[in-house]
Design a protein around this motif. Structure first.
Motif, mmCIF file in Angstrom:
data_model
loop_
_atom_site.group_PDB
_atom_site.id
_atom_site.type_symbol
_atom_site.label_atom_id
_atom_site.label_comp_id
_atom_site.label_asym_id
_atom_site.label_seq_id
_atom_site.Cartn_x
_atom_site.Cartn_y
_atom_site.Cartn_z
ATOM 1 N N PHE A 27 0.857 -1.193 0.000
ATOM 2 C CA PHE A 27 0.000 0.000 0.000
ATOM 3 C C PHE A 27 0.892 1.243 0.000
ATOM 4 O O PHE A 27 1.832 1.343 0.790
ATOM 5 C CB PHE A 27 -0.909 0.001 1.239
ATOM 6 C CG PHE A 27 -1.790 1.223 1.349
ATOM 7 C CD1 PHE A 27 -2.733 1.512 0.358
ATOM 8 C CD2 PHE A 27 -1.686 2.085 2.433
ATOM 9 C CE1 PHE A 27 -3.552 2.637 0.458
ATOM 10 C CE2 PHE A 27 -2.497 3.207 2.542
ATOM 11 C CZ PHE A 27 -3.433 3.491 1.549
ATOM 12 N N LYS A 46 -1.335 -2.872 -10.305
ATOM 13 C CA LYS A 46 -2.391 -3.234 -9.340
ATOM 14 C C LYS A 46 -1.936 -3.045 -7.894
ATOM 15 O O LYS A 46 -2.119 -3.928 -7.038
ATOM 16 C CB LYS A 46 -2.867 -4.678 -9.573
ATOM 17 C CG LYS A 46 -3.444 -4.915 -10.970
ATOM 18 C CD LYS A 46 -4.129 -6.284 -11.048
ATOM 19 C CE LYS A 46 -4.884 -6.489 -12.357
ATOM 20 N NZ LYS A 46 -4.028 -6.449 -13.568
ATOM 21 N N ASP A 48 -2.359 -0.733 -4.521
ATOM 22 C CA ASP A 48 -3.268 0.241 -3.887
ATOM 23 C C ASP A 48 -2.495 1.480 -3.448
ATOM 24 O O ASP A 48 -1.367 1.366 -2.949
ATOM 25 C CB ASP A 48 -3.940 -0.386 -2.651
ATOM 26 C CG ASP A 48 -4.904 -1.500 -3.043
ATOM 27 O OD1 ASP A 48 -5.397 -1.465 -4.193
ATOM 28 O OD2 ASP A 48 -5.146 -2.398 -2.223
ATOM 29 N N GLU A 50 -2.983 5.936 -2.032
ATOM 30 C CA GLU A 50 -3.806 7.111 -1.686
ATOM 31 C C GLU A 50 -2.906 8.340 -1.751
ATOM 32 O O GLU A 50 -1.677 8.227 -1.649
ATOM 33 C CB GLU A 50 -4.414 6.967 -0.282
ATOM 34 C CG GLU A 50 -3.380 6.950 0.837
ATOM 35 C CD GLU A 50 -4.007 6.940 2.247
ATOM 36 O OE1 GLU A 50 -5.233 6.999 2.359
ATOM 37 O OE2 GLU A 50 -3.231 6.873 3.217
#
Length: 443
Positions: A27, A46, A48, A50
């Motif tokens: 992540f 692929k 993840d 933020e």
């Protein structure tokens, strides 16, 4: 295993790719914005991610966290991770166990980029299968994921070294140490020095530490602390049974009963500081058993580093020089020291606790005018106002270059050597250097 990467820049995305390839649950979290090109890479792989936030629930459950060098230890999320007992490491520490390659780690306050590029140039010219990484170019982790190099030359900042636990370079170089980034080290110089010397903390008797024997901080540290590595000193004034020195305009290196000599006038890089960079890089080449003829040829054809004493153009017999990479006083000292004609000096930016006194004698001797390029120039004006006849304040690069042109006569030079970080008016030192070159070309 859950790997959380803090910072979605070059080192962060590289680490994410390597982590994913090695089977981690990855992540990526960035408190700022992630560049579009990096987002695309994360999406294709692929992974993840933020941006513009750190979601604690998705971060504090990590088994290991790789933090980008730009994130200080005192940021809230790092404090929480440390309190929770999560291992927080740098990209170099994460990536090294996944490669058998030999690594040459290079750190120092100044000269590390030139020394890293020159070392890579020497090894590559000798036909070695060698990668270049760390603070330069493609991230080390990314290369470990995608390439099969036998050796890597890595430029390592003190921030990257703060995040190592087991990493050890086969060959380490400390180019020099002068006060820099003290804002990240509680304004204690010794903390910063100790941080640089982390490069040798895991080295064994079979490893080497190449260091500047003229550098007070380095020699003091070595006097008071132990390293298992074999020491290879270099110096402009001293000679050694084993090490590198300059003798009668000749560079001489003695390592493992082998000797290398070269007339300094044939070395492409100019200036005393560059002789040191050349001695450090050539010492690596000797340790790697590269032929003397190859070393000589590589030293004579090396092109240098962009934004480091880079000659841009000569206009009406005035040489314009881009030294935007000089983000501290020590780097600017070397730049002014290498000037041998009357110089208009463009200086300023974000001051990291600079002491301008050490430039005083050089400014008196070489500088005919100062152009302050920054939002707050008070400290520079206070330091040099009484020493230089002409001081001008500007707030953009075009004005700086046009003013410099007005203040020069035939035979002078214009030197951009800011001694400061660039974040007040520019994105980074590269942006500052590119704007300078563009402005010079527009004259």
């Amino acid at each position: 295993m859950r790997l959380v990467v803090l910072g979605g820049g070059e080192s962060g995305v590289g680490t994410a790719i390597l982590g994913k390839k090695k089977g981690y649950d990855v992540f990526v979290s960035d408190f700022g914005k992630i560049k579009e090109s990096y987002k695309e890479v994360l999406i294709i792989n692929k992974i993840d991610w933020e941006e513009e936030q750190h979601t604690e629930d998705l971060i504090l459950n990590a088994d290991v966290v790789m933090k980008s060098p730009g994130i200080p230890d005192k940021s809230p999320i790092i404090k929480k991770l440390v309190a929770a007992g999560v291992k927080v490491i740098s990209e170099i520490e994460f990536a090294k166990p996944f490669t058998e390659a030999l690594t040459i780690g290079i750190t120092g306050s100044n000269g590390k980029t030139t020394t890293t590029m020159l070392t890579h140039h020497l090894l590559k010219s000798a036909g070695l299968n060698v990668g270049l990484g760390g603070n330069i170019g493609k991230s080390f982790a990314w290369q470990v994921a995608e390439n099969k190099y036998d050796a890597y030359v890595l430029e390592l900042s003190s921030f990257q070294l703060d995040g190592i636990i087991d990493y050890r370079p086969d060959i380490a170089i400390i180019t020099n140490i002068s006060p820099d980034h003290l804002d990240r080290y509680e304004y204690k110089y010794e903390n910063y020095i100790n941080s640089k010397f982390r490069i040798t903390m895991n080295q064994t008797e079979s490893d080497y530490l190449i260091y500047d024997a003229d550098d007070e901080a380095s020699t003091e540290w070595l006097k008071n602390n132990k390293t298992k590595a074999k020491l290879i000193p270099f110096s402009l004034t001293k000679t050694f049974d084993e090490g590198a020195s300059i003798n009668n305009n000749k560079m001489e290196i003695k390592i493992n009963q082998e000797e290398f000599t070269m007339e300094t006038e044939h070395i492409a890089l100019e200036g005393k500081h560059n002789m040191k960079n050349a001695m450090a890089a050539s010492s690596v080449a000797k340790l790697m058993q590269i032929r003397n003829a190859t070393i000589r040829e590589s030293l004579s054809n090396f092109q240098g580093v962009e934004h480091r004493l880079e000659k841009v153009l000569k206009i009406q017999n005035v040489q314009y020089i881009n030294d935007s990479k000089a983000t501290n006083v020590n780097a600017t000292f070397f730049a002014l020291d290498s000037m041998n004609v009357p110089t208009v000096w463009i200086v300023g930016g974000v001051d990291k606790g600079n002491d301008y006194n050490e430039l005083m004698s050089l400014v008196r001797e070489k500088v005919k005018a100062i152009i302050c390029l920054g939002i707050d120039n008070r400290k520079i004006i206070d330091a040099f106002g009484a020493v230089v006849d002409i001081m001008v304040e500007v707030n953009n690069m075009n004005d700086a270059v046009k003013t410099a042109q007005r203040l020069t006569e035939k035979g002078d030079a214009v030197l951009l050597s800011p001694a400061c970080a660039s974040f007040d008016l520019f994105e980074n030192y590269e942006d500052r250097g590119k704007q300078f070159k563009q402005a010079v070309h527009n004259l």
